[in-house]
Design a protein around this motif. Sequence first.
Motif, PDB file in Angstrom:
ATOM      1  N   PRO A  17       0.805  -1.240   0.000  1.00 43.79           N
ATOM      2  CA  PRO A  17       0.000   0.000   0.000  1.00 43.79           C
ATOM      3  C   PRO A  17       0.832   1.282   0.000  1.00 43.79           C
ATOM      4  N   PHE A  18       2.130   1.146   0.310  1.00 47.37           N
ATOM      5  CA  PHE A  18       2.975   2.333   0.495  1.00 47.37           C
ATOM      6  C   PHE A  18       4.040   2.485  -0.594  1.00 47.37           C
ATOM      7  N   GLY A  19       4.332   1.413  -1.278  1.00 46.53           N
ATOM      8  CA  GLY A  19       5.383   1.450  -2.294  1.00 46.53           C
ATOM      9  C   GLY A  19       5.925   0.059  -2.531  1.00 46.53           C
ATOM     10  N   THR A  20       7.188  -0.002  -2.891  1.00 49.97           N
ATOM     11  CA  THR A  20       7.779  -1.310  -3.192  1.00 49.97           C
ATOM     12  C   THR A  20       9.038  -1.535  -2.369  1.00 49.97           C
ATOM     13  N   VAL A  21       9.304  -2.809  -2.112  1.00 48.46           N
ATOM     14  CA  VAL A  21      10.552  -3.203  -1.445  1.00 48.46           C
ATOM     15  C   VAL A  21      11.595  -3.436  -2.536  1.00 48.46           C
ATOM     16  N   ILE A  22      12.766  -2.861  -2.347  1.00 48.41           N
ATOM     17  CA  ILE A  22      13.861  -3.006  -3.325  1.00 48.41           C
ATOM     18  C   ILE A  22      14.792  -4.091  -2.807  1.00 48.41           C
ATOM     19  N   LEU A  93      14.773   0.606  10.202  1.00 54.36           N
ATOM     20  CA  LEU A  93      13.317   0.629  10.388  1.00 54.36           C
ATOM     21  C   LEU A  93      12.661   1.523   9.345  1.00 54.36           C
ATOM     22  N   VAL A  94      11.510   1.049   8.887  1.00 53.98           N
ATOM     23  CA  VAL A  94      10.685   1.790   7.931  1.00 53.98           C
ATOM     24  C   VAL A  94       9.356   2.091   8.620  1.00 53.98           C
ATOM     25  N   VAL A  95       8.989   3.358   8.678  1.00 53.28           N
ATOM     26  CA  VAL A  95       7.747   3.743   9.349  1.00 53.28           C
ATOM     27  C   VAL A  95       6.869   4.499   8.348  1.00 53.28           C
ATOM     28  N   VAL A  96       5.694   3.968   8.101  1.00 56.27           N
ATOM     29  CA  VAL A  96       4.770   4.554   7.123  1.00 56.27           C
ATOM     30  C   VAL A  96       3.371   4.638   7.726  1.00 56.27           C
ATOM     31  N   ALA A  97       2.493   5.366   7.030  1.00 56.10           N
ATOM     32  CA  ALA A  97       1.102   5.456   7.503  1.00 56.10           C
ATOM     33  C   ALA A  97       0.194   5.709   6.310  1.00 56.10           C
ATOM     34  N   GLU A 100      -5.324   9.578   5.989  1.00 53.08           N
ATOM     35  CA  GLU A 100      -6.707   9.608   6.475  1.00 53.08           C
ATOM     36  C   GLU A 100      -7.200  11.051   6.442  1.00 53.08           C
ATOM     37  N   GLY A 101      -7.782  11.415   5.306  1.00 53.54           N
ATOM     38  CA  GLY A 101      -8.322  12.769   5.164  1.00 53.54           C
ATOM     39  C   GLY A 101      -7.275  13.860   5.231  1.00 53.54           C
ATOM     40  N   GLY A 102      -6.097  13.537   4.663  1.00 51.18           N
ATOM     41  CA  GLY A 102      -5.060  14.564   4.606  1.00 51.18           C
ATOM     42  C   GLY A 102      -4.111  14.545   5.784  1.00 51.18           C
ATOM     43  N   ARG A 103      -4.279  13.557   6.673  1.00 49.88           N
ATOM     44  CA  ARG A 103      -3.321  13.407   7.778  1.00 49.88           C
ATOM     45  C   ARG A 103      -2.958  11.921   7.904  1.00 49.88           C
ATOM     46  N   PRO A 104      -1.781  11.631   8.511  1.00 45.94           N
ATOM     47  CA  PRO A 104      -1.407  10.221   8.610  1.00 45.94           C
ATOM     48  C   PRO A 104      -2.247   9.490   9.642  1.00 45.94           C
ATOM     49  N   ARG A 121       6.125   5.556  -2.568  1.00 52.23           N
ATOM     50  CA  ARG A 121       5.457   6.189  -3.714  1.00 52.23           C
ATOM     51  C   ARG A 121       5.201   7.656  -3.406  1.00 52.23           C
ATOM     52  N   ARG A 122       5.031   8.426  -4.405  1.00 50.14           N
ATOM     53  CA  ARG A 122       4.770   9.868  -4.231  1.00 50.14           C
ATOM     54  C   ARG A 122       3.614  10.066  -3.246  1.00 50.14           C
ATOM     55  N   ASN A 123       3.825  10.978  -2.303  1.00 47.15           N
ATOM     56  CA  ASN A 123       2.780  11.423  -1.368  1.00 47.15           C
ATOM     57  C   ASN A 123       2.417  10.400  -0.293  1.00 47.15           C
ATOM     58  N   VAL A 124       3.294   9.447  -0.082  1.00 42.06           N
ATOM     59  CA  VAL A 124       3.060   8.453   0.988  1.00 42.06           C
ATOM     60  C   VAL A 124       3.661   8.959   2.297  1.00 42.06           C
TER      61      VAL A 124
END
Length: 164
Positions: A17-22, A93-97, A100-104, A121-124
């Motif tokens: 959902p956030f991008g790809t693992v390289i 560590l990788v931390v993503v979110a 949710e309506g313009g906020r993480p 990915r862009r804007n993640v």
Amino acid sequence: MAEKLTIRPLTQEAFAPFGTVIEADPATMRHINGGNTERYHALAEAEAVGEDAKVIINLFRGSPRAFPYAVGMMERHPFGSQSFSPIDDRPWLVVVAADEGGRPGRPQVFRAGGRQGVNYRRNVWHHPLMTLDAVSDFLVVDRLGGGVNLEEFFFDEPFIIEHP
Ligand SMILES: NC(=O)N[C@@H](O)C(=O)O
Ligand code: NI
């Protein structure tokens, strides 16, 4: 009371959902250079949009984070992707979110191996680089160009990563 975050292993599926693992995925491998070299092909795509946008290659030298660590903010880059690939073969560590309506939303923490990179990915929403144990170098591919390519969000209450 600050909420504690759990850590999951970094996998292609969980990170999708956030991008790809390289990483050296055998399904992407083709032999080149007369068989001397294995090419792990097109693992991720760099995105760069907007005014005077171009893709650039950088080196980030990250100092190790101290734990327990308070995740007080997240950021995102509206005009481009951003990838991090470890050079020193150390876990990080990788931390993503999710947005949710313009906020993480609630941050999700992944433990990456020393030979796993990620492309956001862009804007993640993601937390800035989180290295472990020692100063560590990362090859970073992201976007240079016009406009403000950094949006930050600060949580009212931080989330805690107790130990990596
Ligand atoms: N600010 C900067 O270049 N780094 C952050 O974007 C990061 O994700 O580490
Ligand atoms: Ni970033």
